[in-house]
Enzyme design. Structure first.
Site, PDB file in Angstrom:
ATOM      1  N   LYS A 262       0.856  -1.186   0.000  1.00 43.72           N
ATOM      2  CA  LYS A 262       0.000   0.000   0.000  1.00 43.72           C
ATOM      3  C   LYS A 262       0.886   1.228   0.000  1.00 43.72           C
ATOM      4  O   LYS A 262       1.963   1.237   0.624  1.00 43.72           O
ATOM      5  CB  LYS A 262      -0.916   0.033   1.240  1.00 43.72           C
ATOM      6  CG  LYS A 262      -1.716   1.332   1.362  1.00 43.72           C
ATOM      7  CD  LYS A 262      -2.488   1.446   2.667  1.00 43.72           C
ATOM      8  CE  LYS A 262      -3.154   2.821   2.766  1.00 43.72           C
ATOM      9  NZ  LYS A 262      -3.927   2.986   4.010  1.00 43.72           N
TER      10      LYS A 262
ATOM     11  N   GLU B 276      -9.258  11.966  12.294  1.00 45.10           N
ATOM     12  CA  GLU B 276      -8.492  10.795  12.736  1.00 45.10           C
ATOM     13  C   GLU B 276      -7.664  11.083  13.985  1.00 45.10           C
ATOM     14  O   GLU B 276      -6.800  11.962  13.984  1.00 45.10           O
ATOM     15  CB  GLU B 276      -7.576  10.298  11.619  1.00 45.10           C
ATOM     16  CG  GLU B 276      -6.833   9.023  11.981  1.00 45.10           C
ATOM     17  CD  GLU B 276      -6.288   8.296  10.781  1.00 45.10           C
ATOM     18  OE1 GLU B 276      -5.679   7.230  10.969  1.00 45.10           O
ATOM     19  OE2 GLU B 276      -6.463   8.776   9.647  1.00 45.10           O
TER      20      GLU B 276
END
Length: 416
Positions: free
Chosen positions: A178, A223
């Site tokens: 990723k 977040e």
């Protein structure tokens, strides 16, 4: 670090309760606001009693050591004893060890805060100072309205999709599993612009996010990188997203599509695994959501997982951000290879985008968000906003471009 521990000042810190003070944003300095707030709770800072600056690979570990030294030199009287009272510093750290951006911890001269229905003021002076007590800040009217369009910066749309193609090729070759690729938008503030207008729009429009402003870096992040409160540690991991639907039925369909998307579930799993791997050595009781849940924000849905535990080694919140950053949610996996690929594919220095932003207290407690949905406002008024997308197996360049457009929306609309 610009200021060695040997020259840190001794501080005298006094926190007293206040009557209700109203919203924090109108109290702020219009040009250089200091803020970290969520759901109307948090802290606002005024002036600078101490500024600590850091660069390089060890910037967060140096910050942790310097903070412990500063605390040891300080005399603190706290009549309120809530998270954010007493001696605190607001901080913002660069994403990369090689960034030209300076990471900072700022101890304000005055802090006003609110939490759990209580309000307070903290005054911080150099020990021995005979300066009179600073007054309680009062709200002032916002400056004139302004509207700014943010336009493509160093990474145009075509360059971004080409970079995503390159990232997909690297994944296929096994270089990374990723990688997060970001792009930028730029604009310019009019002279004398009141940044409180932007912060007010973000705080009102995105109340469940952390709205922050530290040293010209502003935004509203969903977040939580890490929170430490009397030995309890928690984090909220976000990775995988989809735009909100135009009506109730399509909105529900979007949430279901996200919750069942193999691509997004894989992206989320990388991010969660990276946080658990780092926090497990610090907690014997770490637990995470069995499955990610869909988190609803005004402009999109996120896949989210909550992580909770009790610290077993006495780490401070600064120690933990040093260990956690960068997570797979903002860099990729494996971390080193992903960071190398980001440096190759992004034609700009991320600065403090996707780095930790938040506050630390005298006992090491604190709240730190991942600096997302954000923009840097330079001393000359140049605005640089950032948004990124996680690239994994199954990613499609045009879809990732659309995702960055959704993520830009909060900061773009706040400047309009």
């Amino acid at each position: 670090m610009s200021e060695p521990a040997a020259v840190l000042p001794a501080l005298t810190v006094r926190t007293l309760a206040l009557d209700e003070i109203g919203p924090l944003v109108p109290l702020l300095d219009p040009r250089d606001p200091l803020l970290f707030v969520r759901r109307g709770q948090g802290v606002a800072g005024f002036g600078e009693a101490v500024r600590l600056e850091f660069t390089g690979e060890d910037r967060m570990r140096e910050a942790s050591a310097a903070w412990r030294e500063l605390v040891s030199l300080s005399e603190v009287s706290d009549a309120v004893d809530l998270p954010g009272t007493g001696l605190i510093a607001l901080g913002s750290f660069a994403f990369s060890r090689d960034s030209a951006a300076t990471s900072v911890l700022i101890v304000p001269s005055v802090i006003v805060g609110r939490r759990d229905g209580k309000a307070w003021i903290t005054r911080i002076v150099t020990t021995g100072s005979d300066a009179p007590d600073a007054p309680v800040p009062t709200p002032t009217a916002f400056g004139p309205e302004y509207r700014i369009s943010l336009l493509p910066g160093a990474m145009k749309a075509e360059a971004f999709t080409a970079a995503v193609d390159s990232a997909i090729a690297a994944i296929a070759a096994g270089t990374v599993r990723k990688v997060v690729i970001a792009r930028d938008l730029v604009g310019h503030l009019p002279e004398g612009a009141d940044l409180r207008r932007v912060l007010s729009d973000l705080a009102v429009g995105y109340p469940d996010c952390f709205t922050y402003s530290v040293n010209g870096f502003i935004g509203s992040s969903p977040e939580t990188l890490v929170r430490v409160d009397h030995g309890e540690v928690s984090a909220r991991v976000l990775a995988g997203s989809i735009g909100r639907g135009s009506d109730a039925d399509s909105d529900q369909d979007a949430a279901v599509a996200l919750a069942t998307s193999t691509k997004d579930l894989d992206e989320h799993a990388f991010a969660l695994a990276s946080v658990l791997r780092v926090l497990e050595p610090h907690s014997n009781t770490l637990m995470a959501s069995e499955l990610p849940f869909t988190l609803k924000l005004p402009n999109l849905w996120h896949l989210a997982s909550d992580v909770e535990g009790r610290l077993s080694d006495g780490s401070s919140s600064l120690d933990l951000i040093a260990a956690l950053h960068p997570t797979a949610a903002v860099a990729g996996a494996p971390t080193g290879e992903a960071m190398d690929l980001i440096e190759q594919l992004e034609p700009f220095d991320r600065g403090r985008y996707a780095g930790p932003v938040g506050w630390v207290g005298a006992n090491g407690d604190g709240e730190w968000a991942v600096a997302l949905r954000c923009a840097h406002v330079s001393s000359t008024g140049r605005i640089t906003a950032y948004a990124g997308a996680g690239i994994v197996v199954g990613s499609e360049p045009e879809r990732e471009l659309a995702e960055t457009k959704m993520k830009f929306r909060p900061i773009v609309e706040a400047f309009r």
